[in-house]
Design a protein around this motif. Structure first.
Motif, PDB file in Angstrom:
ATOM      1  N   CYS A   1       0.805  -1.169   0.095  1.00 29.83           N
ATOM      2  CA  CYS A   1       0.053   0.059   0.091  1.00 29.83           C
ATOM      3  C   CYS A   1       1.012   1.238   0.114  1.00 29.83           C
ATOM      4  O   CYS A   1       1.852   1.353   0.432  1.00 29.83           O
ATOM      5  N   LYS A   2       0.351   2.268  -0.539  1.00 27.07           N
ATOM      6  CA  LYS A   2       0.879   3.613  -0.522  1.00 27.07           C
ATOM      7  C   LYS A   2      -0.041   4.730   0.122  1.00 27.07           C
ATOM      8  O   LYS A   2      -1.294   4.287   0.169  1.00 27.07           O
ATOM      9  N   ILE A   3       0.353   5.780   0.786  1.00 28.89           N
ATOM     10  CA  ILE A   3      -0.400   6.686   1.427  1.00 28.89           C
ATOM     11  C   ILE A   3      -0.316   8.050   0.752  1.00 28.89           C
ATOM     12  O   ILE A   3       0.832   8.556   0.700  1.00 28.89           O
ATOM     13  N   LEU A   4      -1.458   8.195  -0.213  1.00 30.33           N
ATOM     14  CA  LEU A   4      -1.400   9.273  -1.126  1.00 30.33           C
ATOM     15  C   LEU A   4      -2.587   9.844  -1.136  1.00 30.33           C
ATOM     16  O   LEU A   4      -3.795   9.486  -0.493  1.00 30.33           O
ATOM     17  N   ASP A   5      -2.702  10.826  -1.864  1.00 34.16           N
ATOM     18  CA  ASP A   5      -4.035  11.711  -2.160  1.00 34.16           C
ATOM     19  C   ASP A   5      -4.699  10.672  -3.471  1.00 34.16           C
ATOM     20  O   ASP A   5      -4.104  10.793  -4.504  1.00 34.16           O
TER      21      ASP A   5
ATOM     22  N   GLN B   1      -7.108  11.058  -5.520  1.00 32.77           N
ATOM     23  CA  GLN B   1      -7.710  11.644  -6.849  1.00 32.77           C
ATOM     24  C   GLN B   1      -6.519  11.879  -7.697  1.00 32.77           C
ATOM     25  O   GLN B   1      -6.223  12.028  -8.609  1.00 32.77           O
ATOM     26  N   LYS B   2      -5.261  12.650  -6.818  1.00 32.14           N
ATOM     27  CA  LYS B   2      -3.953  13.030  -7.604  1.00 32.14           C
ATOM     28  C   LYS B   2      -3.313  11.555  -8.004  1.00 32.14           C
ATOM     29  O   LYS B   2      -2.752  11.600  -9.137  1.00 32.14           O
ATOM     30  N   PHE B   3      -3.418  10.555  -7.191  1.00 30.18           N
ATOM     31  CA  PHE B   3      -2.728   9.161  -7.645  1.00 30.18           C
ATOM     32  C   PHE B   3      -3.595   8.616  -8.926  1.00 30.18           C
ATOM     33  O   PHE B   3      -2.851   8.317  -9.882  1.00 30.18           O
TER      34      PHE B   3
ATOM     35  N   GLN C   1      -2.125  10.785 -11.855  1.00 24.06           N
ATOM     36  CA  GLN C   1      -0.942  10.531 -12.316  1.00 24.06           C
ATOM     37  C   GLN C   1      -1.057   9.132 -13.089  1.00 24.06           C
ATOM     38  O   GLN C   1      -0.149   8.953 -14.099  1.00 24.06           O
ATOM     39  N   GLN C   2      -1.909   8.221 -12.644  1.00 23.20           N
ATOM     40  CA  GLN C   2      -1.884   6.926 -13.462  1.00 23.20           C
ATOM     41  C   GLN C   2      -2.551   7.125 -14.754  1.00 23.20           C
ATOM     42  O   GLN C   2      -2.039   6.467 -15.755  1.00 23.20           O
ATOM     43  N   LYS C   3      -3.606   7.912 -14.811  1.00 22.41           N
ATOM     44  CA  LYS C   3      -4.264   8.135 -16.154  1.00 22.41           C
ATOM     45  C   LYS C   3      -3.034   8.457 -17.082  1.00 22.41           C
ATOM     46  O   LYS C   3      -2.897   8.454 -18.418  1.00 22.41           O
ATOM     47  N   LYS C   4      -2.277   9.876 -16.656  1.00 17.22           N
ATOM     48  CA  LYS C   4      -1.385  10.462 -17.289  1.00 17.22           C
ATOM     49  C   LYS C   4      -0.373   9.717 -17.785  1.00 17.22           C
ATOM     50  O   LYS C   4       0.332   9.604 -18.921  1.00 17.22           O
TER      51      LYS C   4
END
Length: 199
Positions: free
Chosen positions: A84-88, A90-92, A95-98
């Motif tokens: 797991c990662k701790i991130l925002d 929506q931002k994650f 970034q994945q889509k980009k």
């Protein structure tokens, strides 16, 4: 016998949320990843720059995410324990889509350009076609060079092979040989792919 009056008051609204997703299952494609309370594992491995990497209980991992006002995102559910990662979130996702768009743009369809020779091609014609082949390789296309043997000209197949090897030598700076001269029916074919540009 007296009939009891039927209840005609408002009925409680029925929940129509569909089947509940199984542990770890994506929610009808709405969520690409399992996050926060949806994560069912008892322990997870936290990675990233904003945490001390290691194995945590799910309660500890959620607490750390809440303290940072971020989301706990399960990025590798098949690992043991899940990573797991701790991130925002929506931002994650952004970034994945980009990243996916960039990868798709890089995976463009390979274009193959053909260069045709006769077994007795003169120097002027040869140089004209060499110039075209260099241009094709520089723009990122592959080059399929072949000598076409018409009728009895098949007797000159050795001459055709010499021509293609000369072509390979002249293209050495711009492309690499993928396939050495190979006779297929009335055509002797040689394949070239562009050299990667050195940064």
């Amino acid at each position: 016998m007296e009939k009891k009056p039927m209840f005609t008051g408002p009925r409680p609204p029925m929940r129509n949320n569909g089947p509940r997703p199984r542990p770890g299952q994506k929610d009808n494609g709405k969520d690409a990843y399992t996050i926060n309370e949806r994560i069912r594992a008892r322990e997870v491995r936290l990675v990233g720059d904003n945490v001390e990497p290691g194995i945590y209980t799910i309660q500890e991992a959620r607490r750390i995410a809440e303290e940072q006002e971020l989301d706990l995102i399960e990025i590798s559910p098949t690992a043991n324990p899940p990573v797991c990662k701790i991130l925002d979130y929506q931002k994650f996702l952004y970034q994945q889509k980009k990243r996916q768009k960039e990868q798709k743009a890089k995976a463009t369809k390979v274009v193959v350009k053909e260069i045709r020779f006769g077994p007795q091609t003169d120097d002027h014609d040869y140089n004209f076609k060499l110039k075209h082949a260099i241009g094709f390789l520089q723009e990122g296309s592959k080059v399929k060079a072949y000598v076409f043997f018409k009728g009895r000209s098949i007797l000159f197949k050795e001459q055709g092979e010499v021509l293609l090897l000369r072509f390979a030598n002249d293209l050495e700076e711009y492309g690499r040989v993928e396939q050495m001269p190979q006779l297929e029916g009335k055509r002797m074919i040689m394949m070239f792919s562009p050299k990667k540009k050195q940064s």
